[in-house]
Design an enzyme around this catalytic site. Structure first.
Site: not given
Length: 513
Positions: A227, A454, A482
């Site tokens: 991320s 995602d 994710h």
């Protein structure tokens, strides 16, 4: 029943996935020309030598096998002889057998997620055994985060009030109250963390990682970032291309986009994830949002949010479940499809007048403990984002003008996420970064991982970053949730393990499911 216990597994899954806070989208920072480094492992200047040459005093900590220490770094890299800060670091040494490959740094994202918490709670025990056998898995809590000079902004009760403010204002009075809450949050950060607040940029965190690399004795940095951690890793590669080893950037950011575009894209990502949830929900016997079409699920979800906006439901404690907390709880479950059954149960209970389960999901997202205290995740998140990029919006009027675009991106979440993007408008510290492409010319092959549905880092961001990086290779996971590494795909895990252990990136355009 304590619903926080019910959702503890969900909170752990979110942490392992690389939490990315909605409405506070991670944003790129710019690299000052003097930050760019040569291919050696030496510091950039003589003034930094003492930091690169420091010896850490390791001690046992946490679960068996983990070690912790404190590392010094300059508060301001422009003034390396000035104030110093102490950063928390941790590692778990390679278990063998096989050739030791050095250290593998990990970061779960956020920004604001504790890398040490991620290491000790997941990576150091849950990464594939061959990787842990040959690497010392290591982590540094970025400056301003968790154990490393943590940013503080609000008291527990103040944070409770902040999370309940209406984020879908219907008139100027309500938009004024929302703006006032953002101002109070920013003022609290300035009051409680004045020294560190201007120095928590991603560029500075990347420079801290280079000191840690050298202190660990590694000539090149090997790294897995999820991320926001992908932007941190890409920034490192931009600053130190010749010191870049094997980098995995999972759930990638696009550093070329301004904050407003990032937030709008992320809004669309949550809509994509919700539609996937809706398609699954109508096939389940316990779907509380209808059982005919995904469109019906979306309509009922939006209608329920409106109901909560007018009349929150009780939760068994002093905080009723209003629209803002309910939206946060739903978004939390979008990060991992394994949380969908829990979300269905929580929604059913809330619709029946008990909001405690959905509140527990929101609390796990905010890292709120049962005693009413909060981790500093949200504080660090805003501090880094608002320093890394100019604000997405500078006034409520700008948000109002952009609402149609956000609501087109997500009929369910668009309005709330547009208004949440106003948070940096009142930040006390001027942004130091700008959106720009990251090429990292001269870096070794870098693997960029993107998941097609995602919610927090849309797949097109991974496509873009892989194209920007001069040595980038895109690895695609056709699935939900994710990030992708360690989430159940043997294809993804095998490709990444091979790269980490042998240095061979996956072939171009490789796709897994």
């Amino acid at each position: 029943m304590d619903n926080r216990r019910l959702f503890r597994a969900t909170a752990t899954a979110l942490a392992a996935a690389g939490l990315l806070i909605f409405g506070c989208t991670p944003a790129p920072g710019s690299a000052a020309p003097e930050s760019r480094a040569s291919g050696s492992s030496a510091p950039d200047s003589a003034a930094l030598k003492k930091f690169y040459d420091q010896k850490l005093k390791w001690r046992s900590c946490g679960a068996p096998g983990f070690q912790c220490a404190t590392m010094k770094a300059p508060l301001d890299y422009a003034k390396p002889d000035g104030t110093e800060i102490e950063l928390a670091v941790s590692r778990k040494k390679a278990t063998g057998p096989g050739k030791r490959l050095g250290s593998l740094l990990v970061n779960p994202g956020g920004p604001g997620g504790s890398a040490i918490g991620y290491l000790q709670g997941y990576a150091g025990i849950g990464y594939p055994a061959p990787v842990r056998a040959q690497y010392d898995v290591a982590a540094i809590d970025p400056r301003g985060v968790a154990r490393s000079e943590p940013i503080e902004c609000l008291t527990g009760p103040e944070m409770d009030a902040y999370t309940q403010v209406d984020q879908t204002p219907d008139d100027q009075t309500e938009s004024g109250l929302l703006a006032a809450s953002f101002k109070k949050f920013a003022q609290g950060c300035e009051k409680r963390s004045p020294g560190i607040l201007p120095h928590v940029s991603t560029v500075e965190a990347a420079r801290d990682m280079d000191i840690f690399r050298a202190v660990l004795g590694d000539k090149k940095l090997s790294y897995v970032g999820a991320s926001y951690g992908t932007f941190l890793g890409a920034t490192y590669a931009e600053l130190f291309p010749q010191r870049t080893g094997r980098l995995v950037l999972d759930g990638a950011m696009d550093p070329s986009l301004p904050a407003r575009d990032l937030n709008r894209d992320q809004t669309a990502g949550f809509e994509t994830a919700f539609q996937s949830f809706a398609q699954d929900c109508i096939q389940q016997p316990d779907c509380p949002l209808g059982n005919t079409t995904a469109a019906e699920v979306s309509a009922r979800m939006k209608a329920f949010f409106l109901t909560l906006d007018a009349k929150p439901v009780p939760t068994g404690e002093s905080r009723p479940l209003g629209e803002s907390l309910a939206t946060t709880g739903v978004i939390a479950a979008m990060y991992d499809e394994s949380a969908w059954p829990q979300l269905r149960e929580a929604l059913a209970s809330a619709m029946d007048g008990d909001g405690s389960a959905l509140l527990a999901l929101a609390d796990s997202y905010y890292e709120r403990e049962s005693d009413g205290s909060y981790a500093n995740l949200m504080y660090a998140n805003s501090a880094v984002n608002c320093l890394d990029l100019p604000a997405a919006f500078t006034s409520p009027e700008e948000v109002t003008q952009a609402l149609p675009a956000f609501e087109q991106a997500s009929p369910v979440f668009g309005k709330g996420l547009a208004w949440a993007s106003l948070n940096c408008a009142y930040w006390p510290t001027k942004a130091t970064g700008t959106p720009h492409r990251i090429e990292a010319k001269g870096a070794a092959p870098i693997v960029v991982v993107g998941t097609t549905r995602d919610p927090a880092t849309p797949y097109k961001w991974a496509q873009s970053l892989a194209t920007q990086l001069s040595s980038g290779t895109l690895l695609t996971y056709d699935g939900d949730g994710h990030t992708a590494y360690g989430r159940g795909s043997d294809c993804i895990d095998t490709a990444i393990n091979t790269y980490l252990l042998e240095g061979t990136p996956p072939p171009p355009a490789k796709k897994c499911s």
